[in-house]
Design a protein around this motif. Sequence first.
Motif, short mmCIF file in Angstrom:
data_model
loop_
_atom_site.label_atom_id
_atom_site.label_comp_id
_atom_site.label_asym_id
_atom_site.label_seq_id
_atom_site.Cartn_x
_atom_site.Cartn_y
_atom_site.Cartn_z
N THR A 12 -41.26 107.42 -49.42
CA THR A 12 -41.48 108.67 -48.80
C THR A 12 -40.19 108.85 -47.66
OG1 THR A 12 -43.83 108.50 -48.60
CG2 THR A 12 -42.92 110.03 -47.01
N ALA A 13 -39.72 107.75 -47.12
CA ALA A 13 -38.52 107.85 -46.20
C ALA A 13 -37.38 108.29 -46.97
CB ALA A 13 -38.45 106.63 -45.36
N LEU A 14 -37.37 107.67 -48.14
CA LEU A 14 -36.08 107.88 -49.13
C LEU A 14 -35.85 109.33 -49.42
CD1 LEU A 14 -33.80 106.51 -50.45
CD2 LEU A 14 -35.34 105.98 -52.39
N GLY A 15 -37.39 110.08 -49.93
CA GLY A 15 -37.32 111.21 -50.22
C GLY A 15 -37.04 112.20 -48.98
N SER A 16 -37.56 111.96 -47.77
CA SER A 16 -37.15 112.68 -46.81
C SER A 16 -35.77 112.64 -46.32
CB SER A 16 -37.61 112.15 -45.51
OG SER A 16 -39.22 112.16 -45.50
N TYR A 17 -34.92 111.48 -46.58
CA TYR A 17 -33.72 111.35 -46.31
C TYR A 17 -32.86 112.08 -47.25
CZ TYR A 17 -29.00 109.29 -46.49
OH TYR A 17 -27.46 109.29 -46.93
#
Length: 484
Positions: free
Chosen positions: A232-237
């Motif tokens: 999820t953090a990777l997608g947000s980034y």
Amino acid sequence: MNTVEKLELMEEDVPPRMAEEQRIQEDVPWGIRIAAAWSWRVIIILLFAGVMIWLLSHISLLLIPLLVAALLATLLRPLQNVFVKWKFPRVVAAITTLLVLIGFVAGLLYLVGQQLVTGFAEMATQVQEGLFELVTLAEDTAARFGIEISADQINQGLEEGLAYLQENSDAILGGAMALGSTAGNLVVGLILALFTLIFFLADGRKIWDFLVFFAPGKHRPAIHGAGRRGWTALGSYMRVQVFVAGVDAVGIGVGAALLGVPLALPVAVLVFLGSFIPIVGAVVTGAVAVILALVANGLGNALLMVGVVLLVQQIESNILQPIVMGKAVRLHPLAVILAVTAGTTLLGIVGALFAVPVLAFITRAARYLVKEEWRSDPEAKAMEKLEKEEAVKRAAQKEVQEAEEQASLANITRRFKQTIPGLDPERRGFGRRVDAAEGQPNRTETHTAAGTRPHPDADSEDAGHGTAAQTRTDTHPDDEGKRE
């Protein structure tokens, strides 16, 4: 016996080697021992990291497409979810998303290529005039420092450059062949990345569940939750990075167009692509815009373009990064710079491109594990409950299987004993003359009122191998009583 004598006796009882080790432990300070313990552990970690990087560098043709596919999957997941809501099958939705991406990139490249062809045709005269202005500027600057640069010297330098190229034509040709091989690897990697992207979009969750299955059962919910949070953090980034890159591209492109810098649209596209390398990419691509302004429009226009690039960079670093990127990923700017530098040093442009996304994933996953967030994560709780139920089922199945195996073993043992009578205590053995169940006396015994004595013909019968008639005198106690 005083204390000193007791200590002397204790020292005499201690073996020499143990006494030497104890003396070393007492002489080495505690801080040095702690530092040594940390040192060898850190050395092992660094050796492991170095070996892993060395091994991964040999499979870069496989690793890089997988990373590219993972980044694109996180970026395109919302679009793919839209197609799924429209009742598209997951594989069809993934293929449609990929086609949309290919169409967008192809259209952008076509537009940029058309602008490049038209722009270079229009700015040929401007570039020639700009080069003459640069030569004149260089001569004036050198004259101020007492250095004279004539046209003959410039021509001589050009001739020397051409001669160097002719002398090193073999090396240049070898470099061109290496570049062609690299281009071939890029094509293969691109095809592999697109093919992998389809399955990441269609079956990404199944693939992750399969990988989590290899983890120990009691740690599986925590690892599963950490992976989901990192993803999820990777997608947000990625989404925030696309937004930041778009702001950089629009700012620098509009500034270049207002200042009359040629090729404003290709410069904007170049800035957009370069901004995916944080901090460094926008600066390098902005420098391209400055060079074009200098060559085409002169020094004054180039200085104005420098001002536009710096303004856009300040807006990005002081407003967009802290507000948008900070909330999405929570990475300190120093950590970003160090990650980009380390990635560039170790793996070149590939390391610079993937350093920050990998750092974002690891940071979020580590935070999830350290703070034990899986204890309040509903999905992790459900998975933990399911794991316990599966463990109970496996234990029950194991008990049933063990019971069946024991019953099967007992059945085999019983059949084996029935096959060989000598092993069965309930059946007559080999060569036995006594039927224990019926309680019949041996044929070589004669019962009398006084007791039991051997039959006189027993030896002769045994000697004759049992060929003679058997003579038995069996007298029942009741009969004896009647006779009396």
